[in-house]
Design a protein around this motif. Structure first.
Motif, PDB file in Angstrom:
ATOM      1  N   ASP A   1      10.945   9.300  -7.677  1.00 56.75           N
ATOM      2  CA  ASP A   1      10.701   9.912  -6.375  1.00 56.75           C
ATOM      3  C   ASP A   1       9.728   9.070  -5.555  1.00 56.75           C
ATOM      4  OD1 ASP A   1      12.321  12.109  -7.017  1.00 56.75           O
ATOM      5  OD2 ASP A   1      10.641  13.173  -7.942  1.00 56.75           O
ATOM      6  N   ALA A   2       8.716   8.531  -6.226  1.00 58.69           N
ATOM      7  CA  ALA A   2       7.690   7.757  -5.535  1.00 58.69           C
ATOM      8  C   ALA A   2       8.261   6.507  -4.887  1.00 58.69           C
ATOM      9  CB  ALA A   2       6.567   7.389  -6.499  1.00 58.69           C
ATOM     10  N   VAL A   3       9.096   5.758  -5.616  1.00 60.31           N
ATOM     11  CA  VAL A   3       9.595   4.489  -5.082  1.00 60.31           C
ATOM     12  C   VAL A   3      10.576   4.701  -3.930  1.00 60.31           C
ATOM     13  CG1 VAL A   3       9.245   3.242  -7.243  1.00 60.31           C
ATOM     14  CG2 VAL A   3      11.458   4.299  -6.791  1.00 60.31           C
ATOM     15  N   GLN A   4      11.150   5.914  -3.831  1.00 63.62           N
ATOM     16  CA  GLN A   4      12.065   6.203  -2.729  1.00 63.62           C
ATOM     17  C   GLN A   4      11.369   6.858  -1.546  1.00 63.62           C
ATOM     18  OE1 GLN A   4      15.160   5.077  -2.617  1.00 63.62           O
ATOM     19  NE2 GLN A   4      14.768   4.160  -4.636  1.00 63.62           N
ATOM     20  N   SER A   5      10.049   7.007  -1.634  1.00 62.32           N
ATOM     21  CA  SER A   5       9.297   7.657  -0.555  1.00 62.32           C
ATOM     22  C   SER A   5       9.508   6.939   0.776  1.00 62.32           C
ATOM     23  CB  SER A   5       7.806   7.661  -0.895  1.00 62.32           C
ATOM     24  OG  SER A   5       7.033   8.072   0.221  1.00 62.32           O
ATOM     25  N   GLN A   6       9.659   7.729   1.826  1.00 63.35           N
ATOM     26  CA  GLN A   6       9.808   7.180   3.177  1.00 63.35           C
ATOM     27  C   GLN A   6       8.490   7.223   3.948  1.00 63.35           C
ATOM     28  OE1 GLN A   6      12.803   5.713   4.092  1.00 63.35           O
ATOM     29  NE2 GLN A   6      13.147   6.135   1.902  1.00 63.35           N
ATOM     30  N   LEU A   7       7.402   7.602   3.276  1.00 60.45           N
ATOM     31  CA  LEU A   7       6.103   7.670   3.934  1.00 60.45           C
ATOM     32  C   LEU A   7       5.580   6.262   4.194  1.00 60.45           C
ATOM     33  CD1 LEU A   7       3.777   9.415   4.972  1.00 60.45           C
ATOM     34  CD2 LEU A   7       2.797   9.345   2.665  1.00 60.45           C
TER      35      LEU A   7
ATOM     36  N   CYS B   1      -9.824  12.995   5.029  1.00 63.29           N
ATOM     37  CA  CYS B   1      -9.246  12.396   3.831  1.00 63.29           C
ATOM     38  C   CYS B   1      -8.271  13.384   3.209  1.00 63.29           C
ATOM     39  CB  CYS B   1     -10.317  11.969   2.832  1.00 63.29           C
ATOM     40  SG  CYS B   1     -11.198  13.314   2.034  1.00 63.29           S
ATOM     41  N   ALA B   2      -7.525  12.929   2.240  1.00 64.28           N
ATOM     42  CA  ALA B   2      -6.498  13.765   1.627  1.00 64.28           C
ATOM     43  C   ALA B   2      -7.108  15.005   0.984  1.00 64.28           C
ATOM     44  CB  ALA B   2      -5.740  12.954   0.583  1.00 64.28           C
ATOM     45  N   THR B   3      -6.326  16.096   0.950  1.00 64.58           N
ATOM     46  CA  THR B   3      -6.732  17.345   0.316  1.00 64.58           C
ATOM     47  C   THR B   3      -5.703  17.716  -0.739  1.00 64.58           C
ATOM     48  OG1 THR B   3      -7.758  18.105   2.380  1.00 64.58           O
ATOM     49  CG2 THR B   3      -7.315  19.771   0.685  1.00 64.58           C
ATOM     50  N   PRO B   4      -6.044  17.600  -2.032  1.00 62.63           N
ATOM     51  CA  PRO B   4      -5.084  17.970  -3.083  1.00 62.63           C
ATOM     52  C   PRO B   4      -4.579  19.393  -2.890  1.00 62.63           C
ATOM     53  CG  PRO B   4      -6.939  16.800  -4.038  1.00 62.63           C
ATOM     54  CD  PRO B   4      -7.301  17.077  -2.603  1.00 62.63           C
ATOM     55  N   GLY B   5      -3.298  19.581  -3.092  1.00 59.63           N
ATOM     56  CA  GLY B   5      -2.688  20.889  -2.895  1.00 59.63           C
ATOM     57  C   GLY B   5      -2.195  21.103  -1.485  1.00 59.63           C
ATOM     58  N   VAL B   6      -2.622  20.243  -0.557  1.00 54.26           N
ATOM     59  CA  VAL B   6      -2.223  20.368   0.842  1.00 54.26           C
ATOM     60  C   VAL B   6      -1.493  19.107   1.326  1.00 54.26           C
ATOM     61  CG1 VAL B   6      -3.050  20.652   3.215  1.00 54.26           C
ATOM     62  CG2 VAL B   6      -4.124  21.943   1.357  1.00 54.26           C
ATOM     63  N   THR B   7      -2.061  17.959   0.973  1.00 54.00           N
ATOM     64  CA  THR B   7      -1.544  16.675   1.464  1.00 54.00           C
ATOM     65  C   THR B   7      -0.175  16.361   0.880  1.00 54.00           C
ATOM     66  OG1 THR B   7      -3.748  15.779   1.822  1.00 54.00           O
ATOM     67  CG2 THR B   7      -1.956  14.192   1.537  1.00 54.00           C
ATOM     68  N   LYS B   8       0.734  15.966   1.757  1.00 54.94           N
ATOM     69  CA  LYS B   8       2.038  15.452   1.333  1.00 54.94           C
ATOM     70  C   LYS B   8       1.874  13.943   1.186  1.00 54.94           C
ATOM     71  CE  LYS B   8       6.512  15.143   0.597  1.00 54.94           C
ATOM     72  NZ  LYS B   8       7.125  15.540  -0.686  1.00 54.94           N
ATOM     73  N   ALA B   9       1.874  13.447  -0.035  1.00 55.91           N
ATOM     74  CA  ALA B   9       1.508  12.055  -0.293  1.00 55.91           C
ATOM     75  C   ALA B   9       2.690  11.147  -0.555  1.00 55.91           C
ATOM     76  CB  ALA B   9       0.538  11.995  -1.482  1.00 55.91           C
ATOM     77  N   TRP B  10       3.919  11.673  -0.508  1.00 57.97           N
ATOM     78  CA  TRP B  10       5.095  10.798  -0.701  1.00 57.97           C
ATOM     79  C   TRP B  10       6.322  11.406  -0.025  1.00 57.97           C
ATOM     80  CZ3 TRP B  10       3.679  14.358  -4.317  1.00 57.97           C
ATOM     81  CH2 TRP B  10       4.680  15.158  -4.890  1.00 57.97           C
TER      82      TRP B  10
ATOM     83  N   VAL C   1       0.818  -1.216   0.000  1.00 60.62           N
ATOM     84  CA  VAL C   1       0.000   0.000   0.000  1.00 60.62           C
ATOM     85  C   VAL C   1       0.850   1.264   0.000  1.00 60.62           C
ATOM     86  CG1 VAL C   1      -1.943  -1.142   1.134  1.00 60.62           C
ATOM     87  CG2 VAL C   1      -0.215   0.044   2.534  1.00 60.62           C
ATOM     88  N   ASP C   2       2.162   1.131   0.139  1.00 57.85           N
ATOM     89  CA  ASP C   2       3.048   2.290   0.143  1.00 57.85           C
ATOM     90  C   ASP C   2       4.411   1.890  -0.412  1.00 57.85           C
ATOM     91  OD1 ASP C   2       4.255   0.861   2.243  1.00 57.85           O
ATOM     92  OD2 ASP C   2       3.353   2.100   3.807  1.00 57.85           O
ATOM     93  N   ALA C   3       5.268   2.879  -0.622  1.00 60.06           N
ATOM     94  CA  ALA C   3       6.579   2.613  -1.214  1.00 60.06           C
ATOM     95  C   ALA C   3       7.480   1.749  -0.330  1.00 60.06           C
ATOM     96  CB  ALA C   3       7.272   3.931  -1.554  1.00 60.06           C
ATOM     97  N   PRO C   4       7.523   1.962   0.998  1.00 61.53           N
ATOM     98  CA  PRO C   4       8.316   1.052   1.823  1.00 61.53           C
ATOM     99  C   PRO C   4       7.846  -0.400   1.703  1.00 61.53           C
ATOM    100  CG  PRO C   4       7.880   3.065   3.045  1.00 61.53           C
ATOM    101  CD  PRO C   4       7.056   3.129   1.784  1.00 61.53           C
ATOM    102  N   GLY C   5       6.532  -0.605   1.590  1.00 64.35           N
ATOM    103  CA  GLY C   5       6.008  -1.956   1.403  1.00 64.35           C
ATOM    104  C   GLY C   5       6.413  -2.536   0.061  1.00 64.35           C
ATOM    105  N   TYR C   6       6.385  -1.699  -0.976  1.00 66.60           N
ATOM    106  CA  TYR C   6       6.833  -2.126  -2.313  1.00 66.60           C
ATOM    107  C   TYR C   6       8.283  -2.585  -2.268  1.00 66.60           C
ATOM    108  CZ  TYR C   6       8.831  -1.307  -6.993  1.00 66.60           C
ATOM    109  OH  TYR C   6       9.525  -1.421  -8.166  1.00 66.60           O
TER     110      TYR C   6
END
Length: 470
Positions: free
Chosen positions: A430-436, A461-470, A174-179
């Motif tokens: 950038d996505a695959v290296q995310s630490q989120l 829930c997430a807010t586009p323009g505000v949420t840090k997603a990665w 469900v996230d990059a660390p899991g991937y």
């Protein structure tokens, strides 16, 4: 842990025959053991330890299976495995789930369909968040990992370290660390010569294989753009029970929480995104941008339906993403959970000579110069065929591993979610290296889950323009 039990993921293919004309005849126990003995150490499908389990007990040759996640999809996967067309000596010997009730329902259903292939006494029925660890300690040769996706990386890693063959449902994280954890564990699985299958059943459906072969052979010319859809009315919800902890409520309703499901773009739409990568010769997108939100399935709507404001969790009800592949080809992806709207589970490729359209559970059509030149009907259900193919490889001693492209399909979906949640252009690198890391601080019923309810019982829930997603 409870697997899928939505309107789409109920067990399928349960009435189909155990043999299909275009698949090899089932291997006998003697053939299986003979093939295993002839396979060299360098090419064997199993590690010596795992293979020896299959042929121990005075040459019984029975493959002993453990099921982790006893929801609808887990139940279906177990039945498909027990009814596989390639190797009949298979038995379910252990089960694990986060909750006792679904485990008992699943056990009863599996026994009904496969009464001679189930031996799961009470001491091999495990319940709780650590149930999978107890199952892995049993004498099983293969595990079916069908619990919520958020648990998949740690359970796959544990299964590989224990030397078990694995079938795991999609998505695989469900996230990059899991991937990254899946990719690392799969490298170990390859070293150990363990079979790893993933529940992308469309990869095993004749119509998909035939039309994508035509695409790869150049039938529609050079690909110009791709389209993918997974639009449905939504899935189940389980009301909060008295004295239920927040962790228990969220695991029970795992689909609505990002740390457990990845959102429906990851949990369901990953099927279509995988087909897109397959069409693109196993390439994956290099970037994505898109939009999404929660428009229909809102806390106010849930409250008006008498379900309470917590019923919609924290996920979006629609995502629209533009993915870009390395050669510049665009893929337009759309998925939603909105009742009363256009429903579609389909994949489409447009080229310089024509186009291909595939209905997930329908037909596949090839159009050249404005004319339909061929149509394939759906053949045997891929949920069954994927098990037939897995056991055929085991019986023949062939290496079998689907985890790398499946992991990239999951990461493609995660990339799309990062784009819709943030409203930004997100690059693959950038996505695959995310630490989120979306996982909880501890896997305990008393531990606080990552999603925190607001005072009114709803979840942000997430807010586009505000949420840090990665």
């Amino acid at each position: 842990m409870s697997g899928k039990s939505s309107i789409f993921y109920f067990p399928v293919g349960l009435q189909e025959g155990a043999k299909d004309a275009h698949h090899a005849a089932p291997a006998t126990r003697r053939q299986f053991i003979k093939q295993a003995a002839l396979t060299s150490a360098g090419t064997a499908i199993a590690s010596p330890l795992a293979l020896s389990r299959m042929v121990h007990a005075a040459g019984s040759g029975t493959v002993r299976i453990g099921l982790v996640g006893a929801g609808g999809r887990g139940t279906g996967a177990a039945i498909n495995a027990l009814q596989n067309a390639a190797y009949p000596e298979v038995k379910l010997v252990a089960m694990a789930d986060a909750f006792a009730e679904p485990l008992q329902r699943s056990l009863q259903a599996i026994q009904t369909h496969c009464p001679q292939k189930v031996d799961v006494p009470p001491d091999r029925q495990f319940v709780g968040l650590d149930a999978y660890e107890k199952l892995l300690a049993c004498e099983v040769d293969m595990v079916l990992l069908c619990s919520p996706p958020g648990f998949r990386p740690m359970q796959f890693e544990a299964a590989v370290k224990a030397g078990k063959h694995v079938f795991m449902e999609k998505p695989v994280a469900v996230d990059a660390p899991g991937y990254r954890r899946i990719v690392a564990a799969n490298a170990l699985a390859k070293e150990k010569k363990l079979a790893v299958a993933v529940g992308h059943h469309l990869r095993h459906e004749t119509k998909h294989q035939q039309i994508i072969k035509r695409i790869h052979d150049g039938a529609i010319g050079q690909i110009q753009y791709l389209r993918a859809y997974f639009n449905s009315g939504g899935v189940w919800f389980r009301p909060r029970k008295k004295d239920q902890t927040e962790m228990q409520f969220q695991v029970s309703n795992w689909y609505y929480f990002v740390w457990l499901s990845g959102d429906h773009i990851v949990e369901q739409h990953v099927h279509d995104l995988d087909v897109m990568n397959w069409i693109m010769q196993e390439a994956h997108p290099v970037e994505a941008q898109g939009m999404g939100g929660r428009q229909v399935r809102t806390p106010e709507w849930a409250e008006s339906q008498g379900m309470g404001r917590s019923a919609v969790g924290e996920i979006f009800d629609h995502h629209a993403v533009e993915f870009t592949y390395p050669d510049g080809v665009k893929m337009f992806s759309f998925c939603r959970h909105q009742p009363g709207t256009w429903m579609s589970f389909s994949e489409h490729a447009h080229g310089t000579k024509g186009f291909a359209s595939i209905e997930g559970h329908g037909t596949a059509q090839l159009w050249i110069d404005g004319k339909k030149v061929h149509q394939w009907q759906r053949d045997k259900d891929g949920h069954q065929v994927e098990m037939d193919d897995l056991f055929a490889a085991l019986a023949a001693g062939r290496e079998y591993n689907e985890a790398d492209w499946a992991a990239n399909a999951t990461m493609t979906a995660i990339l799309g979610r990062m784009a819709t949640y943030s409203g930004q252009v997100v690059r693959w690198d950038d996505a695959v290296q995310s630490q989120l890391d979306l996982s909880p601080p501890a896997y305990s019923w008393e531990a606080p889950p990552p999603a925190k309810p607001l005072p009114d019982g709803s979840y942000p829930c997430a807010t586009p323009g505000v949420t840090k997603a990665w």
